[in-house]
Write a protein that holds these residues in place. Structure first.
Motif, short mmCIF file in Angstrom:
data_model
loop_
_atom_site.label_atom_id
_atom_site.label_comp_id
_atom_site.label_asym_id
_atom_site.label_seq_id
_atom_site.Cartn_x
_atom_site.Cartn_y
_atom_site.Cartn_z
N ARG A 118 0.78 -1.23 0.00
CA ARG A 118 0.00 0.00 0.00
C ARG A 118 0.81 1.28 0.00
N ARG A 168 -10.67 -1.26 1.76
CA ARG A 168 -10.79 -2.68 1.38
C ARG A 168 -9.66 -3.52 1.99
N SER A 169 -8.59 -2.87 2.42
CA SER A 169 -7.48 -3.60 3.02
C SER A 169 -7.80 -4.10 4.43
N ASP A 195 -7.19 2.90 1.98
CA ASP A 195 -7.72 1.77 1.25
C ASP A 195 -8.57 0.92 2.20
#
Length: 152
Positions: free
Chosen positions: A39, A94-95, A92
């Motif tokens: 990331r 979704r991480s 993020d």
């Protein structure tokens, strides 16, 4: 959603610091370094070096035998890695599933509905405190005068 991510970052940082001084360090280091590297645009080696530096500070403080210094080192490491995790998760969201999976794999993710039992017995005088994060709590008094607290 943001509060959930911040809570996950806090749980992740606490678990990471526990792993830094525990037996599962190498596996935790590998998984967390990969998580951040994916990331941040920084290599796993660079993240690993940061993790190793934080771990070395913790171990040095613990080896010195000064519990106050060791507590301070743990707190500083948790604060630093919680902030890094929070930024990653907010950038993020979704991480979050990946971080949860890592914590599950390492066996460090707190489970919902955890029951905490505390028993006071014997000749107890004064007030007893349990310090921590408590959502809903139910006190159950047993016949022998002991108290049991449960978090549903």
């Amino acid at each position: 959603m943001e509060a959930e991510l911040v809570a996950l970052a806090s749980a992740g940082a606490t678990a990471l610091v526990q792993q830094m001084v525990g037996d599962g360090w190498e596996r935790a280091r590998t998984r967390i370094a990969a998580f951040f590297a994916a990331r941040s645009g920084v290599t796993e080696e660079a993240v690993g070096a940061d993790l190793d530096a934080a771990r070395e500070e913790l171990l040095r403080a613990e080896r010195a035998g000064d519990e106050e210094a060791a507590d301070e080192a743990r707190t500083e490491a948790r604060v630093e890695w919680r902030a890094r995790m929070r930024r990653s998760l907010l950038a993020d969201p979704r991480s979050a599933d990946e971080l949860r999976a890592i914590l599950d794999e390492l066996g460090t993710r707190p489970q919902p509905g955890t029951v905490v039992n505390n028993t006071l017995s014997g000749d107890v005088h004064g007030i007893a405190f349990q310090i921590g994060s408590v959502g809903r709590m139910t006190n159950h008094m047993s016949g022998d005068g002991g108290a049991e607290a449960r978090r549903p």
